[in-house]
Design a protein around this motif. Structure first.
Motif, mmCIF file in Angstrom:
data_model
loop_
_atom_site.group_PDB
_atom_site.id
_atom_site.type_symbol
_atom_site.label_atom_id
_atom_site.label_comp_id
_atom_site.label_asym_id
_atom_site.label_seq_id
_atom_site.Cartn_x
_atom_site.Cartn_y
_atom_site.Cartn_z
ATOM 1 N N ALA A 5 37.013 31.073 47.586
ATOM 2 C CA ALA A 5 37.104 31.153 45.335
ATOM 3 C C ALA A 5 38.093 30.162 44.824
ATOM 4 C CB ALA A 5 37.409 32.569 44.981
ATOM 5 N N HIS A 6 37.311 29.707 43.218
ATOM 6 C CA HIS A 6 38.280 28.870 42.472
ATOM 7 C C HIS A 6 39.177 29.407 41.694
ATOM 8 C CE1 HIS A 6 35.637 26.510 45.433
ATOM 9 N NE2 HIS A 6 36.150 26.172 45.485
ATOM 10 N N GLY A 7 40.386 28.740 41.150
ATOM 11 C CA GLY A 7 40.798 29.071 39.589
ATOM 12 C C GLY A 7 41.498 30.730 40.057
ATOM 13 N N ASP A 8 41.928 30.315 38.482
ATOM 14 C CA ASP A 8 43.104 31.107 38.882
ATOM 15 C C ASP A 8 42.956 31.709 37.262
ATOM 16 O OD1 ASP A 8 44.337 34.087 39.385
ATOM 17 O OD2 ASP A 8 46.830 32.890 40.196
ATOM 18 N N LEU A 9 42.242 32.936 37.290
ATOM 19 C CA LEU A 9 42.145 33.352 35.840
ATOM 20 C C LEU A 9 42.865 34.632 35.394
ATOM 21 C CD1 LEU A 9 39.078 32.005 35.479
ATOM 22 C CD2 LEU A 9 41.124 31.478 33.771
ATOM 23 N N SER A 36 37.602 40.884 41.275
ATOM 24 C CA SER A 36 38.496 40.058 40.999
ATOM 25 C C SER A 36 39.176 39.264 42.236
ATOM 26 C CB SER A 36 39.560 40.717 40.477
ATOM 27 O OG SER A 36 40.206 42.564 40.903
ATOM 28 N N SER A 37 38.512 38.486 42.196
ATOM 29 C CA SER A 37 38.347 38.025 44.227
ATOM 30 C C SER A 37 39.853 36.825 44.031
ATOM 31 C CB SER A 37 37.815 36.563 44.234
ATOM 32 O OG SER A 37 37.209 36.342 43.289
ATOM 33 N N ARG A 38 40.442 37.481 43.090
ATOM 34 C CA ARG A 38 42.289 36.387 43.644
ATOM 35 C C ARG A 38 42.637 37.646 43.197
ATOM 36 N NH1 ARG A 38 41.991 31.972 45.533
ATOM 37 N NH2 ARG A 38 40.716 30.261 44.276
ATOM 38 N N SER A 39 42.793 38.667 43.145
ATOM 39 C CA SER A 39 43.567 40.310 43.216
ATOM 40 C C SER A 39 42.878 41.343 42.816
ATOM 41 C CB SER A 39 44.744 40.102 42.773
ATOM 42 O OG SER A 39 44.988 40.044 41.504
ATOM 43 N N GLU A 40 43.215 42.543 43.751
ATOM 44 C CA GLU A 40 42.869 43.564 43.689
ATOM 45 C C GLU A 40 43.519 44.691 42.571
ATOM 46 O OE1 GLU A 40 39.696 44.422 44.065
ATOM 47 O OE2 GLU A 40 39.357 42.668 44.722
ATOM 48 N N GLU A 49 34.220 31.639 40.172
ATOM 49 C CA GLU A 49 32.780 32.196 40.713
ATOM 50 C C GLU A 49 33.070 33.759 39.898
ATOM 51 O OE1 GLU A 49 33.908 28.882 42.979
ATOM 52 O OE2 GLU A 49 35.004 30.260 42.193
ATOM 53 N N ASP A 50 33.856 34.347 39.654
ATOM 54 C CA ASP A 50 34.059 35.368 39.388
ATOM 55 C C ASP A 50 33.514 35.552 37.432
ATOM 56 O OD1 ASP A 50 34.895 36.259 41.483
ATOM 57 O OD2 ASP A 50 37.265 36.659 40.812
ATOM 58 N N VAL A 51 33.651 34.524 36.980
ATOM 59 C CA VAL A 51 33.519 34.048 35.947
ATOM 60 C C VAL A 51 31.956 33.519 35.127
ATOM 61 C CG1 VAL A 51 33.807 32.929 33.973
ATOM 62 C CG2 VAL A 51 36.333 33.162 35.134
ATOM 63 N N ALA A 52 31.822 33.124 36.490
ATOM 64 C CA ALA A 52 30.254 33.141 36.123
ATOM 65 C C ALA A 52 29.179 33.833 36.657
ATOM 66 C CB ALA A 52 29.492 32.417 37.514
ATOM 67 N N GLU A 53 29.416 35.420 37.428
ATOM 68 C CA GLU A 53 29.375 36.313 37.510
ATOM 69 C C GLU A 53 29.509 37.114 36.194
ATOM 70 O OE1 GLU A 53 27.792 38.630 40.852
ATOM 71 O OE2 GLU A 53 27.137 36.370 40.964
ATOM 72 N N ALA A 54 30.418 37.421 35.520
ATOM 73 C CA ALA A 54 30.845 38.258 34.225
ATOM 74 C C ALA A 54 29.612 37.462 33.495
ATOM 75 C CB ALA A 54 32.024 38.145 34.108
ATOM 76 N N GLY A 81 24.601 37.955 51.383
ATOM 77 C CA GLY A 81 25.782 36.146 52.281
ATOM 78 C C GLY A 81 26.048 36.180 51.462
ATOM 79 N N SER A 82 26.050 36.326 49.392
ATOM 80 C CA SER A 82 26.568 35.413 48.053
ATOM 81 C C SER A 82 28.135 36.770 48.372
ATOM 82 C CB SER A 82 25.984 35.363 47.208
ATOM 83 O OG SER A 82 26.937 34.407 46.332
ATOM 84 N N SER A 83 29.231 35.916 48.193
ATOM 85 C CA SER A 83 29.977 36.853 47.615
ATOM 86 C C SER A 83 29.785 36.991 46.071
ATOM 87 C CB SER A 83 31.048 36.058 47.804
ATOM 88 O OG SER A 83 31.361 35.499 49.083
#
Length: 138
Positions: A5-9, A36-40, A49-54, A81-83
């Protein structure tokens, strides 16, 4: 090898990028529509990448696809196999009054129903789901 994962938002920042509130982003994460791949824990932190999913979730909902269908698509794509299965897949929606999610894979088109992905012989008119981030005025 796991995808990195990249970034932190924060949720509010993600919401600005996809055109929904930060509260909505948090709800989607709690309900399993996005990660929320940076923290639960609180505050949840999201990757690019989470932004793209959103953004894909927002587009599907805007087109009238039910939450249950989006959950079903995520479950069915999880084996890829994709996150970030939604943004990694070629998705579209039908143009029916009740839009359905379509997947293009290896030249074939599949429609999602209660049983999973069903290959179609006659492809209906489709509208591709494209990743769109919103431009927010400063």
């Amino acid at each position: 090898m796991p995808q990195r994962a990249h970034g932190d938002l924060l949720a509010g920042e993600v919401g600005e990028l996809v055109g929904v509130s930060g509260t909505t982003i948090g709800q989607w994460a709690r309900r399993g529509l996005i990660r929320s791949s940076r923290s639960e824990g609180e505050p949840r932190r999201y990757s690019v990448e989470d932004v793209a999913e959103a953004a894909v979730v927002a587009e599907l909902l805007q087109r009238g696809v039910p939450h249950a269908a989006i959950h079903r698509a995520i479950e069915r794509l999880a084996g890829s196999g994709s996150s970030w299965p939604l943004s990694d897949a070629w998705l579209a929606t039908t143009e029916d009054p009740k839009p359905r999610i379509a997947l293009r894979d290896d030249g074939e088109v599949y429609l999602l129903d209660a049983r999973g992905w069903q290959r179609v012989a006659v492809v209906p008119p489709l509208r591709e789901v494209r990743l769109r981030l919103r431009h927010v005025a400063a």
